[in-house]
Design an enzyme around this catalytic site. Structure first.
Site, PDB file in Angstrom:
ATOM      1  CB  CYS A  68      41.024  17.515  29.186  1.00  0.00           C
ATOM      2  SG  CYS A  68      40.104  18.438  28.127  1.00  0.00           S
ATOM      3  CG  HIS A 127      40.411  14.261  26.424  1.00  0.00           C
ATOM      4  ND1 HIS A 127      40.316  14.710  27.617  1.00  0.00           N
ATOM      5  CD2 HIS A 127      41.265  13.153  26.444  1.00  0.00           C
ATOM      6  CE1 HIS A 127      41.164  14.355  28.608  1.00  0.00           C
ATOM      7  NE2 HIS A 127      42.010  13.119  28.010  1.00  0.00           N
ATOM      8  CG  ASP A 150      44.995  12.045  29.015  1.00  0.00           C
ATOM      9  OD1 ASP A 150      45.032  13.142  29.889  1.00  0.00           O
ATOM     10  OD2 ASP A 150      44.224  11.702  28.479  1.00  0.00           O
TER      11      ASP A 150
END
Length: 209
Positions: A68, A127, A150
């Site tokens: 991530c 995250h 994202d």
């Protein structure tokens, strides 16, 4: 994307969030959470986006590997390069809602043993995603400003592995009907963890939240 759409930050950020990960479109980075990085670079070893982007440009192949924070770092670089004010954002205890229930559901049998075949939701210890600053003429007034984007592939959005842009204001106010992907992002930061126990008749009952 068509030239006509390249002046719209909503479209641009959405396309980039899809293109930074390799799924669907042979994009920039291959995700790997297995612990085996022998066929590429350990995600923790990257120290910037330049080497990743140059490798992708030189070879034409998706670069192994990212997680991530790597996806978010590359997204920051690309969107800033395209003129969009972008920052990386880290959140902790980040939920992954797989069934759009807006809750983290954990199922147990009658003896409180986990039913692993039903337990698809999870919580990551952290995250990383992006916020981009833009106007949102496609939303009601009051939802301009920071938008979540994202690029880490988790769930599909309209059939493609991308996420956002989603107004931070809509997340803060629980307006999960707003586009794009607000229910998923809201659940990441604000979902309840719900424990379900199977009853003798096969139904499930909430035993703890």
């Amino acid at each position: 994307m068509p030239y006509g759409g390249r002046g719209d930050p909503v479209n641009v950020s959405r396309v980039i969030s899809a293109m930074v990960n390799s799924l669907d479109d042979n994009g920039v980075l291959i995700g790997n959470w297995s612990g085996d990085y022998s066929r590429g670079t350990n995600p923790s070893a990257w120290v910037g986006s330049v080497e990743i982007l140059l490798s992708y440009l030189r070879t034409g192949y998706s670069v192994p590997y990212g997680q991530c924070w790597v996806f978010a770092g590359v997204t920051t670089t690309v969107l800033r390069c395209l003129g969009l004010a972008t920052r990386t954002v880290t959140n902790f205890n980040s939920a992954h809602d797989t069934d759009t229930s807006l809750t983290m559901d954990i199922y147990f049998d009658e003896n409180m043993k986990p039913l692993e075949h039903l337990n698809h939701d999870s919580v990551w210890n952290f995250h990383v995603w992006n916020d981009c600053w833009m106007k949102r003429p496609d939303l009601p007034s009051g939802f301009d400003g920071w938008q979540v984007v994202d690029a880490t592939p988790q769930e599909t959005s309209s059939g493609i592995f991308c996420c956002g842009p989603c107004s931070v204001e809509s997340i803060k106010n629980g307006l999960v009907y707003m586009k794009y992907d607000t229910p998923f992002i809201f659940a990441e930061v604000n979902s309840d963890k719900v424990y379900w126990q199977r009853q003798d008749d096969g139904s499930f009952k909430i035993v703890y939240v």
